[in-house]
Write a protein that holds these residues in place. Structure first.
Motif, PDB file in Angstrom:
ATOM      1  N   GLY A 168      22.749  29.522 -99.338  1.00 56.75           N
ATOM      2  CA  GLY A 168      21.963  30.678 -99.685  1.00 56.75           C
ATOM      3  C   GLY A 168      20.793  30.168-100.516  1.00 56.75           C
ATOM      4  O   GLY A 168      20.896  29.118-101.160  1.00 56.75           O
ATOM      5  N   PHE A 169      19.679  30.887-100.497  1.00 56.80           N
ATOM      6  CA  PHE A 169      18.479  30.417-101.188  1.00 56.80           C
ATOM      7  C   PHE A 169      17.938  31.526-102.073  1.00 56.80           C
ATOM      8  O   PHE A 169      17.709  32.642-101.616  1.00 56.80           O
ATOM      9  CB  PHE A 169      17.427  29.959-100.180  1.00 56.80           C
ATOM     10  CG  PHE A 169      17.823  28.709 -99.452  1.00 56.80           C
ATOM     11  CD1 PHE A 169      17.411  27.468 -99.910  1.00 56.80           C
ATOM     12  CD2 PHE A 169      18.647  28.762 -98.334  1.00 56.80           C
ATOM     13  CE1 PHE A 169      17.793  26.308 -99.262  1.00 56.80           C
ATOM     14  CE2 PHE A 169      19.038  27.606 -97.676  1.00 56.80           C
ATOM     15  CZ  PHE A 169      18.607  26.368 -98.138  1.00 56.80           C
ATOM     16  N   ALA A 170      17.715  31.187-103.332  1.00 56.44           N
ATOM     17  CA  ALA A 170      17.324  32.198-104.306  1.00 56.44           C
ATOM     18  C   ALA A 170      15.892  32.673-104.101  1.00 56.44           C
ATOM     19  O   ALA A 170      15.590  33.846-104.299  1.00 56.44           O
ATOM     20  CB  ALA A 170      17.494  31.653-105.716  1.00 56.44           C
ATOM     21  N   PHE A 171      15.003  31.777-103.698  1.00 56.15           N
ATOM     22  CA  PHE A 171      13.619  32.156-103.479  1.00 56.15           C
ATOM     23  C   PHE A 171      13.395  32.479-102.008  1.00 56.15           C
ATOM     24  O   PHE A 171      13.852  31.744-101.123  1.00 56.15           O
ATOM     25  CB  PHE A 171      12.666  31.045-103.930  1.00 56.15           C
ATOM     26  CG  PHE A 171      12.608  30.890-105.414  1.00 56.15           C
ATOM     27  CD1 PHE A 171      11.778  31.703-106.168  1.00 56.15           C
ATOM     28  CD2 PHE A 171      13.389  29.952-106.059  1.00 56.15           C
ATOM     29  CE1 PHE A 171      11.724  31.576-107.550  1.00 56.15           C
ATOM     30  CE2 PHE A 171      13.345  29.818-107.434  1.00 56.15           C
ATOM     31  CZ  PHE A 171      12.511  30.635-108.188  1.00 56.15           C
ATOM     32  N   ILE A 172      12.677  33.552-101.752  1.00 56.89           N
ATOM     33  CA  ILE A 172      12.517  33.983-100.369  1.00 56.89           C
ATOM     34  C   ILE A 172      11.714  32.959 -99.575  1.00 56.89           C
ATOM     35  O   ILE A 172      10.760  32.373-100.061  1.00 56.89           O
ATOM     36  CB  ILE A 172      11.865  35.379-100.281  1.00 56.89           C
ATOM     37  CG1 ILE A 172      10.435  35.364-100.845  1.00 56.89           C
ATOM     38  CG2 ILE A 172      12.712  36.419-100.995  1.00 56.89           C
ATOM     39  CD1 ILE A 172       9.680  36.650-100.594  1.00 56.89           C
ATOM     40  N   GLY A 173      12.148  32.761 -98.347  1.00 57.91           N
ATOM     41  CA  GLY A 173      11.470  31.833 -97.446  1.00 57.91           C
ATOM     42  C   GLY A 173      11.960  30.409 -97.537  1.00 57.91           C
ATOM     43  O   GLY A 173      11.688  29.603 -96.640  1.00 57.91           O
ATOM     44  N   GLU A 174      12.690  30.058 -98.594  1.00 58.64           N
ATOM     45  CA  GLU A 174      13.148  28.666 -98.759  1.00 58.64           C
ATOM     46  C   GLU A 174      14.044  28.209 -97.619  1.00 58.64           C
ATOM     47  O   GLU A 174      13.993  27.051 -97.206  1.00 58.64           O
ATOM     48  CB  GLU A 174      13.945  28.533-100.057  1.00 58.64           C
ATOM     49  CG  GLU A 174      13.132  28.410-101.305  1.00 58.64           C
ATOM     50  CD  GLU A 174      14.036  28.110-102.484  1.00 58.64           C
ATOM     51  OE1 GLU A 174      13.709  27.193-103.246  1.00 58.64           O
ATOM     52  OE2 GLU A 174      15.063  28.779-102.639  1.00 58.64           O
ATOM     53  N   GLY A 175      14.876  29.092 -97.128  1.00 56.10           N
ATOM     54  CA  GLY A 175      15.856  28.682 -96.140  1.00 56.10           C
ATOM     55  C   GLY A 175      15.303  28.502 -94.740  1.00 56.10           C
ATOM     56  O   GLY A 175      15.912  27.812 -93.905  1.00 56.10           O
ATOM     57  N   ILE A 176      14.156  29.103 -94.450  1.00 50.97           N
ATOM     58  CA  ILE A 176      13.634  29.051 -93.074  1.00 50.97           C
ATOM     59  C   ILE A 176      13.291  27.621 -92.649  1.00 50.97           C
ATOM     60  O   ILE A 176      13.650  27.201 -91.538  1.00 50.97           O
ATOM     61  CB  ILE A 176      12.431  30.000 -92.913  1.00 50.97           C
ATOM     62  CG1 ILE A 176      12.836  31.435 -93.279  1.00 50.97           C
ATOM     63  CG2 ILE A 176      11.901  29.958 -91.493  1.00 50.97           C
ATOM     64  CD1 ILE A 176      11.700  32.439 -93.201  1.00 50.97           C
ATOM     65  N   PRO A 177      12.611  26.815 -93.471  1.00 52.46           N
ATOM     66  CA  PRO A 177      12.381  25.420 -93.072  1.00 52.46           C
ATOM     67  C   PRO A 177      13.682  24.627 -92.911  1.00 52.46           C
ATOM     68  O   PRO A 177      13.774  23.762 -92.033  1.00 52.46           O
ATOM     69  CB  PRO A 177      11.527  24.856 -94.212  1.00 52.46           C
ATOM     70  CG  PRO A 177      10.886  26.046 -94.836  1.00 52.46           C
ATOM     71  CD  PRO A 177      11.903  27.142 -94.726  1.00 52.46           C
ATOM     72  N   VAL A 178      14.679  24.908 -93.747  1.00 55.98           N
ATOM     73  CA  VAL A 178      15.969  24.229 -93.620  1.00 55.98           C
ATOM     74  C   VAL A 178      16.606  24.568 -92.281  1.00 55.98           C
ATOM     75  O   VAL A 178      17.124  23.691 -91.571  1.00 55.98           O
ATOM     76  CB  VAL A 178      16.901  24.629 -94.784  1.00 55.98           C
ATOM     77  CG1 VAL A 178      18.301  24.055 -94.572  1.00 55.98           C
ATOM     78  CG2 VAL A 178      16.328  24.159 -96.114  1.00 55.98           C
TER      79      VAL A 178
END
Length: 437
Positions: free
Chosen positions: A196-206
């Motif tokens: 899970g990613f606290a800041f929005i958009g962080e997970g999309i590149p992952v």
């Protein structure tokens, strides 16, 4: 131009000239009829008209929703025919159990948070269960899921045990991240939950990187059986961020096996989606990058499931990414620290009548798939499971203080290695002038 959910054809959308009304029911309607429950695994998707109940929405009148052509065929058949069923009894029970688990778990989280068992921010998923269940329950264990700060239920749907998720929320060593992640950072290598990613958009590149890995393994390393796909979950507010557009471009360019799932719950914390973007129809951004863009009723698990089948199937066949906008609604505030005073009570009441769990129960009862006793048995099982997860988490040990710096540096202990080759923490002077670790 909108793309059909087909591997080989690009279709122009049908002309849509209807005027949306707040009094319309929340049903996805075709030009020649309507169907409350839509879902199939074997037919190409076509473009249909949808009505939005959100009273303040100012969408254009060419919104689409993916609906299987098989629905039109079924209308002409007897209602008593088993061919009308969109799910089997076994499938229905799996969907119901997973959604009830998500709802019961989140309700318990609220209790534990207000009792001081959890710390920091906790964002609950109540109301959005149809999205998580509709997509994730179609995946294989090897498939990957990348989540947001609203990640508890995504982890549960992917198979992470409830006791591990609850322990992580309690900050205990038995949590899926040994208590170091907490509510917004669920991760499980075993279940391919990539965080899970606290800041929005962080997970999309992952997620885009995970999808690239699958393609690389299949096409470069010649692992013919590597048909793994990746789901990237994110909210409507994220769709105004740069990572979203960059990754859509890369995914389409490289035909990556990824599905971008927008959980559009209409609110980015306290900002209405309709006020924060120039075109609120997020699905349109898919065709702009050369991939199918689909809008679906995210309060109906059967409709979500059908779209998910098509998108996951495309990805597994190497036909590239899909952008799916699921219009849903969260029943609680943005987080448990949010008094939720900005949303119109009438709007909240309206969506409360569209509870996805209630809708699935209604469908299964109307089609004689289950009886009340069977569902009550599941409810009881889930209640016991959630209670046990709390007891387990409460009894689990807290992390040792020397765990604090682990996973910060490359070495296993996380303290760095000195010139003499020894861990710095073994030097008696290491903690001089600092808090004792």
């Amino acid at each position: 131009m909108a793309m059909s959910f087909s591997a080989t054809k690009v279709l122009q959308p049908l002309p849509l000239n209807s005027t949306r009304s707040a009094e319309k029911p929340l049903l996805c309607q075709s030009l020649k009829g309507s169907s409350s429950f839509l879902g199939s695994s074997s037919h190409k998707l076509s473009l249909k008209k949808t009505f939005y109940p959100h009273q303040s929405q100012r969408r254009s009148n060419n919104a689409v929703v993916a609906v299987s052509d098989v629905v039109k065929e079924k209308k002409s058949k007897s209602k008593s025919s088993s061919s009308n069923l969109l799910i089997t009894k076994e499938e229905g029970l799996v969907l119901y159990e997973d959604m009830v688990l998500g709802r019961a778990f989140e309700d318990m989280c609220a209790q534990m948070y207000y009792r001081g068992k959890m710390f920091g921010f906790v964002h609950l998923y109540n109301g959005q269960e149809a999205v998580s269940t509709g997509f994730i329950k179609l995946l294989k264990k090897e498939d990957s899921v990348v989540s947001t700060y609203r990640d508890h239920v995504h982890a549960l749907s992917k198979g992470v045990p409830a006791r591990q998720v609850m322990s992580e929320l309690f900050g205990k060593t038995t949590g899926c991240c040994r208590g170091q992640g907490g509510s917004m950072h669920m991760f499980s290598k075993e279940h391919n939950v990539l965080g899970g990613f606290a800041f929005i958009g962080e997970g999309i590149p992952v997620a885009t990187g995970a999808a690239f890995t699958s393609k690389y393994r299949r096409e470069v390393l010649k692992e013919a059986d590597c048909d793994h796909v990746t789901l990237a979950f994110f909210g409507d507010g994220t769709c105004n961020n740069g990572q979203f557009y960059e990754c859509l471009n890369m995914a389409a360019l490289w035909k990556l096996p990824i599905i971008f799932v927008v959980e559009n719950n209409l609110w980015a914390i306290g900002m209405s989606h309709l006020r924060s973007t120039s075109d609120p129809e997020i699905w349109k951004k898919g065709p702009a990058f050369g991939m199918p863009g689909v809008h679906v009723d995210g309060m109906d698990v059967l409709k979500v499931r059908e779209v998910a089948m098509e998108a996951v199937g495309r990805a597994r066949r190497g036909e590239g990414p899909t952008l799916v906008e699921c219009e849903t609604y969260r029943f609680r505030g943005h987080s448990l620290a949010d008094p939720d005073e900005l949303r119109d009570p009438a709007e909240k009441n309206h969506y409360a009548t569209r509870d996805p769990i209630t809708a699935l129960k209604k469908y299964m009862f109307e089609n004689n798939l289950v009886n009340e006793a069977e569902l009550k048995a599941i409810d009881k099982k889930i209640d016991e499971l959630v209670e046990e997860s709390v007891e387990f988490a409460d009894a689990s040990p807290v992390p040792a203080r020397n765990q604090l710096l682990e996973n910060v540096f490359a070495d296993p202990r996380g303290f760095g290695i000195g010139p003499d080759g020894r861990y710095r923490c073994e030097d008696p002077k290491f903690t001089e002038g600092t808090a004792q670790v």
